[in-house]
Design a protein around this motif. Structure first.
Motif, PDB file in Angstrom:
ATOM      1  N   ALA A  17      39.086  78.711  37.754  1.00  0.00           N
ATOM      2  CA  ALA A  17      38.754  77.585  36.892  1.00  0.00           C
ATOM      3  C   ALA A  17      39.176  76.258  37.504  1.00  0.00           C
ATOM      4  O   ALA A  17      40.112  76.181  38.301  1.00  0.00           O
ATOM      5  N   GLN A  18      38.492  75.198  37.071  1.00  0.00           N
ATOM      6  CA  GLN A  18      38.825  73.860  37.544  1.00  0.00           C
ATOM      7  C   GLN A  18      40.100  73.315  36.904  1.00  0.00           C
ATOM      8  O   GLN A  18      40.871  72.619  37.556  1.00  0.00           O
ATOM      9  N   SER A  19      40.309  73.610  35.635  1.00  0.00           N
ATOM     10  CA  SER A  19      41.422  73.011  34.903  1.00  0.00           C
ATOM     11  C   SER A  19      41.993  74.003  33.891  1.00  0.00           C
ATOM     12  O   SER A  19      41.343  74.995  33.556  1.00  0.00           O
ATOM     13  N   PRO A  20      43.206  73.737  33.373  1.00  0.00           N
ATOM     14  CA  PRO A  20      43.785  74.620  32.349  1.00  0.00           C
ATOM     15  C   PRO A  20      42.913  74.738  31.098  1.00  0.00           C
ATOM     16  O   PRO A  20      42.801  75.822  30.516  1.00  0.00           O
ATOM     17  N   SER A  21      42.276  73.633  30.674  1.00  0.00           N
ATOM     18  CA  SER A  21      41.427  73.719  29.489  1.00  0.00           C
ATOM     19  C   SER A  21      40.194  74.574  29.748  1.00  0.00           C
ATOM     20  O   SER A  21      39.765  75.343  28.869  1.00  0.00           O
ATOM     21  N   ASP A  22      39.626  74.487  30.955  1.00  0.00           N
ATOM     22  CA  ASP A  22      38.510  75.366  31.313  1.00  0.00           C
ATOM     23  C   ASP A  22      38.967  76.823  31.283  1.00  0.00           C
ATOM     24  O   ASP A  22      38.263  77.699  30.753  1.00  0.00           O
ATOM     25  N   ALA A  23      40.138  77.082  31.860  1.00  0.00           N
ATOM     26  CA  ALA A  23      40.666  78.447  31.906  1.00  0.00           C
ATOM     27  C   ALA A  23      40.889  79.007  30.503  1.00  0.00           C
ATOM     28  O   ALA A  23      40.571  80.169  30.212  1.00  0.00           O
ATOM     29  N   GLU A  24      41.419  78.171  29.619  1.00  0.00           N
ATOM     30  CA  GLU A  24      41.679  78.611  28.245  1.00  0.00           C
ATOM     31  C   GLU A  24      40.391  78.986  27.525  1.00  0.00           C
ATOM     32  O   GLU A  24      40.306  80.025  26.867  1.00  0.00           O
ATOM     33  N   ARG A  25      39.374  78.165  27.664  1.00  0.00           N
ATOM     34  CA  ARG A  25      38.096  78.446  26.995  1.00  0.00           C
ATOM     35  C   ARG A  25      37.424  79.678  27.590  1.00  0.00           C
ATOM     36  O   ARG A  25      36.862  80.506  26.863  1.00  0.00           O
ATOM     37  N   LEU A  26      37.452  79.809  28.915  1.00  0.00           N
ATOM     38  CA  LEU A  26      36.826  80.958  29.561  1.00  0.00           C
ATOM     39  C   LEU A  26      37.524  82.257  29.183  1.00  0.00           C
ATOM     40  O   LEU A  26      36.875  83.286  28.951  1.00  0.00           O
ATOM     41  N   THR A  27      38.836  82.216  29.089  1.00  0.00           N
ATOM     42  CA  THR A  27      39.587  83.402  28.665  1.00  0.00           C
ATOM     43  C   THR A  27      39.212  83.790  27.236  1.00  0.00           C
ATOM     44  O   THR A  27      39.019  84.969  26.922  1.00  0.00           O
ATOM     45  N   ALA A  28      39.064  82.792  26.377  1.00  0.00           N
ATOM     46  CA  ALA A  28      38.684  83.059  24.988  1.00  0.00           C
ATOM     47  C   ALA A  28      37.287  83.659  24.898  1.00  0.00           C
ATOM     48  O   ALA A  28      36.970  84.368  23.928  1.00  0.00           O
ATOM     49  N   LEU A  29      36.455  83.423  25.900  1.00  0.00           N
ATOM     50  CA  LEU A  29      35.099  83.976  25.920  1.00  0.00           C
ATOM     51  C   LEU A  29      35.027  85.335  26.604  1.00  0.00           C
ATOM     52  O   LEU A  29      33.927  85.879  26.772  1.00  0.00           O
ATOM     53  N   GLY A  30      36.165  85.870  27.002  1.00  0.00           N
ATOM     54  CA  GLY A  30      36.188  87.213  27.557  1.00  0.00           C
ATOM     55  C   GLY A  30      36.433  87.321  29.043  1.00  0.00           C
ATOM     56  O   GLY A  30      36.460  88.424  29.597  1.00  0.00           O
ATOM     57  N   ALA A  31      36.631  86.179  29.733  1.00  0.00           N
ATOM     58  CA  ALA A  31      36.889  86.227  31.178  1.00  0.00           C
ATOM     59  C   ALA A  31      38.237  86.873  31.464  1.00  0.00           C
ATOM     60  O   ALA A  31      39.198  86.697  30.718  1.00  0.00           O
ATOM     61  N   ARG A  32      38.297  87.628  32.580  1.00  0.00           N
ATOM     62  CA  ARG A  32      39.530  88.316  32.989  1.00  0.00           C
ATOM     63  C   ARG A  32      40.027  87.707  34.309  1.00  0.00           C
ATOM     64  O   ARG A  32      39.261  87.110  35.046  1.00  0.00           O
ATOM     65  N   ASN A  33      41.310  87.910  34.580  1.00  0.00           N
ATOM     66  CA  ASN A  33      41.884  87.474  35.864  1.00  0.00           C
ATOM     67  C   ASN A  33      41.530  86.017  36.172  1.00  0.00           C
ATOM     68  O   ASN A  33      40.966  85.689  37.221  1.00  0.00           O
ATOM     69  N   VAL A  34      41.866  85.144  35.237  1.00  0.00           N
ATOM     70  CA  VAL A  34      41.534  83.726  35.351  1.00  0.00           C
ATOM     71  C   VAL A  34      42.681  82.969  36.020  1.00  0.00           C
ATOM     72  O   VAL A  34      43.846  83.148  35.650  1.00  0.00           O
ATOM     73  N   ALA A  35      42.347  82.162  37.013  1.00  0.00           N
ATOM     74  CA  ALA A  35      43.334  81.314  37.691  1.00  0.00           C
ATOM     75  C   ALA A  35      42.807  79.888  37.748  1.00  0.00           C
ATOM     76  O   ALA A  35      41.595  79.670  37.821  1.00  0.00           O
ATOM     77  N   VAL A  36      43.701  78.913  37.720  1.00  0.00           N
ATOM     78  CA  VAL A  36      43.329  77.503  37.828  1.00  0.00           C
ATOM     79  C   VAL A  36      43.557  77.055  39.269  1.00  0.00           C
ATOM     80  O   VAL A  36      44.695  77.003  39.736  1.00  0.00           O
ATOM     81  N   LEU A  37      42.459  76.710  39.972  1.00  0.00           N
ATOM     82  CA  LEU A  37      42.569  76.319  41.384  1.00  0.00           C
ATOM     83  C   LEU A  37      42.152  74.877  41.641  1.00  0.00           C
ATOM     84  O   LEU A  37      42.260  74.400  42.759  1.00  0.00           O
ATOM     85  N   GLY A  38      41.668  74.180  40.614  1.00  0.00           N
ATOM     86  CA  GLY A  38      41.222  72.802  40.810  1.00  0.00           C
ATOM     87  C   GLY A  38      39.725  72.728  41.034  1.00  0.00           C
ATOM     88  O   GLY A  38      39.015  73.727  41.031  1.00  0.00           O
ATOM     89  N   ASN A  39      39.261  71.496  41.256  1.00  0.00           N
ATOM     90  CA  ASN A  39      37.835  71.198  41.352  1.00  0.00           C
ATOM     91  C   ASN A  39      37.420  71.049  42.816  1.00  0.00           C
ATOM     92  O   ASN A  39      37.926  70.183  43.537  1.00  0.00           O
TER      93      ASN A  39
END
Length: 317
Positions: free
Chosen positions: A67-89
């Motif tokens: 994910a680009q940002s923590p907020s992106d990661a949070e939303r993607l996780t809530a939609l069912g994404a697994r193994n989510v990491a924040v690496l920037g844009n």
């Protein structure tokens, strides 16, 4: 058929190009997929969440989500994404080539000492608002560089500018000399003083347009279109102005504004006011430009971090 013929070891999907059939077929073929540079705006999250289990199955089909940002990661996780990491844009690692920046500086010499602002990546309906802003801008001799996002609209926008009684020059017809001395030797004039709008009807020269300007307005944001990427302008060291509709670039806009690199405006009248203030306050304009360059530099590195993750996944296949 492609998966069967080529048997890829790994698939990379960029940002929000999430196609359920692709994900499902890769799962059947045992091809791991990574969603890279992933973003999920609040607006898109609300739409996707309406599909419930179907959405969770789609996003759960990715092996990793970067994910680009923590907020992106949070939303993607809530939609069912697994193994989510924040690496920037990844867009912070895209730099305009030095030759392109030098070209823009040459254009600026050919333009002269006039105040210059660029309206970049404008969308249908926005050029009218930009010209409305320009009409309200009480800055003598100001030049607008107007760069529509889609090339098929170049002629349409040129016609609009001329209907508004602005003197127009098109980049495709204007070949400025490298130096004033070269101009004198060749008998080539610099950009005529009566030209008030330079239409950026070329491809691959956005970095040069930014380098030729004192201020940059980022299009797609005066109308509810989600905005466009402001990072390239920041990387060139140009102060950025952007409209209220930035749902595709929420985090980057918020971060740039907090860093003092950008100002968000409400409407064309507010844009005219901000342009007027900045054109008449050079120290503030210079400080914003320095903040923009520092902001872009500070957020680089997502590409290397992404490569590290991909290399580890490939070695495990």
């Amino acid at each position: 058929r492609f998966l069967h013929a080529w048997r890829p070891s790994l698939g990379l999907v960029m940002e929000t190009e999430v196609w359920p059939t692709l994900i499902d077929e890769c799962k059947r073929a045992d091809v791991p997929l990574v969603l890279t540079n992933a973003r999920m705006s609040a607006r898109s999250f609300k739409r996707a969440a309406k599909f419930g289990a179907g959405t969770r199955e789609v996003f759960g089909g990715f092996t990793r989500v970067l994910a680009q940002s923590p907020s992106d990661a949070e939303r993607l996780t809530a939609l069912g994404a697994r193994n989510v990491a924040v690496l920037g844009n990844l867009k912070f690692d895209m730099a305009s080539p030095p030759a392109l920046i030098a070209r823009g500086r040459e254009w600026r010499r050919a333009i002269g000492e006039r105040p210059v602002w660029v309206a970049a990546s404008t969308r249908e309906g926005e050029e009218e608002l930009v010209l409305q802003t320009f009409a309200a801008l009480k800055v003598p001799d100001a030049l607008l560089i107007l760069v529509p996002r889609h090339p098929q609209r170049f002629d349409e926008v040129a016609a609009l500018v001329e209907r508004k009684n602005y003197t127009l020059e098109r980049r495709s017809r204007w070949a400025p000399p490298a130096t004033a001395a070269a101009a004198a030797h060749a008998g080539v004039r610099v950009l005529p003083q009566d030209v008030s709008v330079l239409l950026g009807d070329s491809m691959g020269e956005m970095g040069a347009y930014y380098a030729a300007a004192d201020l940059a307005f980022i299009g797609g944001s005066l109308l509810p279109l989600g905005g466009q990427n402001l990072i390239e302008a920041c990387a060139v060291g140009v102060p950025v102005l952007i409209g209220p509709h930035v749902f595709n670039f929420t985090q980057a806009t918020a971060d740039a504004t907090a860093a003092g690199a950008a100002l968000q405006v409400k409407d064309p009248a507010d844009l005219a006011r901000a342009l007027h203030e900045l054109f008449n306050d050079k120290p503030r304009r210079v400080a914003m430009g320095a903040a923009a360059a520092a902001f872009a530099s500070r957020h680089r590195g997502a590409t290397a971090r992404t490569v590290d993750v991909v290399e580890a996944l490939v070695s495990d296949v």
